[in-house]
Scaffold this motif. Structure first.
Motif: not given
Lengths: 267, 397
Positions: A119, A124, B340, B344, B351-354
């Motif tokens: 992970r 961001d 997530e 998980e 996959l966590r995206v902003e």
């Protein structure tokens, strides 16, 4: 003679590592040039020089970093997250959590016993919490990045930066300088602000086991110690090699595995 | 396939231009909770409002301010630049607070910029709960919308016409269901990008033409033999609203992944199940649109949404889930964190995206994260093969 190389072209600095039989025989850190290809060529040339070998001796080379797609001489490219995991585990064999603060981003990741990243989280929002933030602030204070790191220990009454935005924080710092606040107190405030941003990502990944830090900011003692306080855990110090070359080192290690036919890292 | 790509990558495609030439009205809508069948029944083209082709944000930022999702801002930007001048009407729905504010911001911008608010501009409210009073309220809203459309466009929307519309839309739903089945196979003959383009096209193209084209495409797909997924990881894409083909291409162009499913507002989830073709059509529409609860805007339905996602992961044999949320999208930001945590824990890499919404925005940063994630799957799938299948992971969790 199995000589391999790894090249990490970052936004601020470019690094190259040459390894022979599992040992680092040469490395380099240079300021990145406008073109990634030029940065990679220069970094490799310097690393080859320090290793005393030629480009023809390199049996396999992996590229990484933001400019990885533009490097001309590599056999393949791999993400820097994977490379930093590998490099970190080599530098600190007990590391299970890795914090990598690069020039324009910050990542935290869990790694397994082989250094493979599990992970991970990456910033961001913006440039706050990255090497670029420190570079801008050091320039405003008129000190080197190394000196900035040491200011925390000398501070008596550290300032608090109201904004995490690099541009607005810069305006804050200028205001403090003009008000006559000692440079040590401003520097400590900058290091604390930086550590605060990184701590959010560290907590998000839920650190376990030994924590190790890679990237240029790992050499900033002010950020490192403040970060330890904020997360309530000790961060292992790099002793085997410069933490700034961890990405290039990981790329070289992956090159070695590739050369030895270890399928684990096949892309 | 080109007809779908053309429709999905342009604000106004050829079919819409032709519809207008025939003198028929087009009404824009903002949310998957607005029943498009109602417009079809009135011979109005329902057009899902898009944010693509935005090349600045001066109008969007002026009326919305900086701290809000960029998707509704892009819609307003396009409206402000006259890109939606072909619209005869627009219906704003509170899919989220950002979308709700589009109603106010568009009207306000219309006071300063001439001719950007369509003659017919309607706020269609949607409750956040689907039980009892929520459902009754939604049915009332549908009836009010029908009355309003009938009065403005001088049309009659009878129950018979609504039933016929449901039947026509169901044809498309069945065909998209067949496409989904193709993606569930071991060998996948269609890319995620193409499927998404076909789904987005369905939200803007005249429905009869769409059904016809979709049928042709599905027939051709069934004849395909070449697997597109050899040596690639099967991933799902979920999260904030997206109508961007670029985002799918960004993932599939790595050459390491194929998208086998998505849970996106413009994606196939919206067409996931058929609507009852018998009985009262308004009730059938309400039950389908409000009762499905696939969006995190609906209260108290997280468990159902997680179950749906798990089901899709199992059927598509997805090895990982990419969760994206547009900056300031609280609904998906919070939901992605929960997904997530739960996935998980079951051994499904996430996959966590902003990110910001918009063409090519954040492409470099996104690419880095996606590549690293695919490398992670590469490592974990080798380990997983030695132990359990995806389904076994869920069963044991």
């Amino acid at each position: 003679m199995s000589i391999v190389a790894g090249c990490d072209v970052g936004s601020l600095t470019s690094k190259a590592v040459i390894m022979k039989n599992g040992k680092i025989i040469g490395s380099s850190i240079i300021k990145s040039k406008p073109r990634p290809k030029d940065s990679a060529d220069a970094a490799l040339e310097e690393a080859l020089k320090s290793a005393g070998v030629s480009k023809n001796d390199i049996k396999y080379c992996i590229g990484t970093g933001y400019g990885r797609e533009k490097i001309g001489f590599v056999n393949e490219v791999v993400s820097e997250i994977k490379c930093h995991g590998k490099g970190a585990r080599w530098m600190m064999p007990s590391a299970e959590t890795v914090i990598d603060i690069g020039g324009q981003d910050c990542k935290t990741m869990k790694i397994d016993k082989d250094g493979n990243a599990g992970r991970f989280f990456a910033n961001d929002k913006c440039a706050s919490g990255t090497g670029r933030f420190l570079e801008v602030m050091a320039k405003v204070l008129g000190v080197s990045i190394d000196e900035l790191g040491k200011l925390s220990a000398k501070a008596k009454d550290p300032i608090t930066l109201a904004s995490t935005c690099t541009v607005w924080a810069q305006a804050d710092v200028i205001k403090y300088i003009n008000s006559g606040i000692p440079i040590e107190d401003i520097g400590a405030g900058i290091n604390t602000a930086m550590a605060g941003r990184v701590a959010i990502l560290v907590n998000a990944v839920k650190p376990e086991g030994d924590i190790f830090m890679t990237g240029g900011v790992a050499k900033n003692i002010g950020v490192l110690e403040t970060l330890e306080k904020l997360i309530g855990k000790r961060i292992k110090r790099a002793r085997k090699a410069d933490p700034q070359i961890a990405g290039a080192l990981g790329a070289a290690l992956l090159s070695m595995e590739k050369l030895n036919g270890n399928g684990r890292n096949k892309q | 396939m080109n007809v779908f790509h053309d429709a999905a990558t342009q604000v106004q495609c050829e079919s819409i231009a032709q519809w207008k030439k025939d003198g028929k009205p087009v009404v824009g809508y903002t949310c998957s909770y607005a029943p498009a069948e109602i417009f079809y029944a009135a011979d109005i083209l329902p057009y899902r409002l898009r944010g693509i082709e935005t090349d600045g944000m001066e109008v969007g930022d002026t009326y919305f301010g900086p701290f809000i999702c960029s998707f509704p801002k892009c819609i307003l930007q396009l409206a402000g630049k006259g890109k939606f001048s072909f619209l005869d009407g627009a219906i704003i729905t509170p899919g989220c607070d950002g979308m709700r504010r589009l109603d106010e911001c568009w009207r306000k911008a219309g006071e300063d910029i001439e001719n950007i608010v369509p003659d017919y501009f309607y706020y269609f409210d949607v409750p956040h709960k689907s039980e009892n009073h929520g459902m009754a309220w939604y049915i009332e809203e549908i009836k009010e919308l029908i009355k309003s459309l009938e009065a403005h466009f001088k049309v009659s929307i009878s129950k018979e016409k609504l039933t016929a519309a449901i039947k026509e839309f169901n044809k498309g739903r069945r065909l998209l269901g067949e496409v989904e089945n193709l993606r569930f196979q071991q060998d996948i003959v269609v890319s995620g990008t193409d499927v998404f383009a076909a789904t987005v096209a369905g939200t803007v193209m005249p429905r009869d033409e769409y059904t016809k084209e979709l049928k042709k495409w599905v027939t051709a797909l069934k004849k395909r033999k070449t697997a597109l997924n050899t040596g690639k990881h099967r991933v799902m894409l979920v999260g904030s609203i997206s109508d961007e083909i670029d985002l799918f291409e960004l993932i599939e162009d790595t050459g390491k992944a194929i998208i086998v499913g998505e849970n996106l507002c413009f994606g196939i989830r919206y067409e996931g199940s058929e609507i009852k073709e018998h009985g009262d059509p308004i009730e059938a529409l309400a039950k389908h649109y409000l009762g499905s609860s696939v969006c995190p805007r609906m209260y108290g339905k997280y468990k159902e949404r997680l179950a749906l996602l798990k089901e899709r992961i199992i059927s598509s044999q997805a090895e990982g889930v990419i969760m994206q949320n547009i900056r300031f999208c609280d609904l998906h930001g919070a939901e992605n964190a929960l997904f997530e945590r739960d996935l998980e824990a079951m051994g499904i890499p996430c996959l966590r995206v902003e990110r910001e919404y918009g063409p090519h925005i954040d492409a470099g940063r996104m690419k880095l994260r996606i590549n690293a994630f695919l490398e992670r799957i590469n490592g974990s799938s080798k380990t997983a093969k030695k132990t359990k299948s995806t389904e076994e992971m869920f069963v044991s969790a």
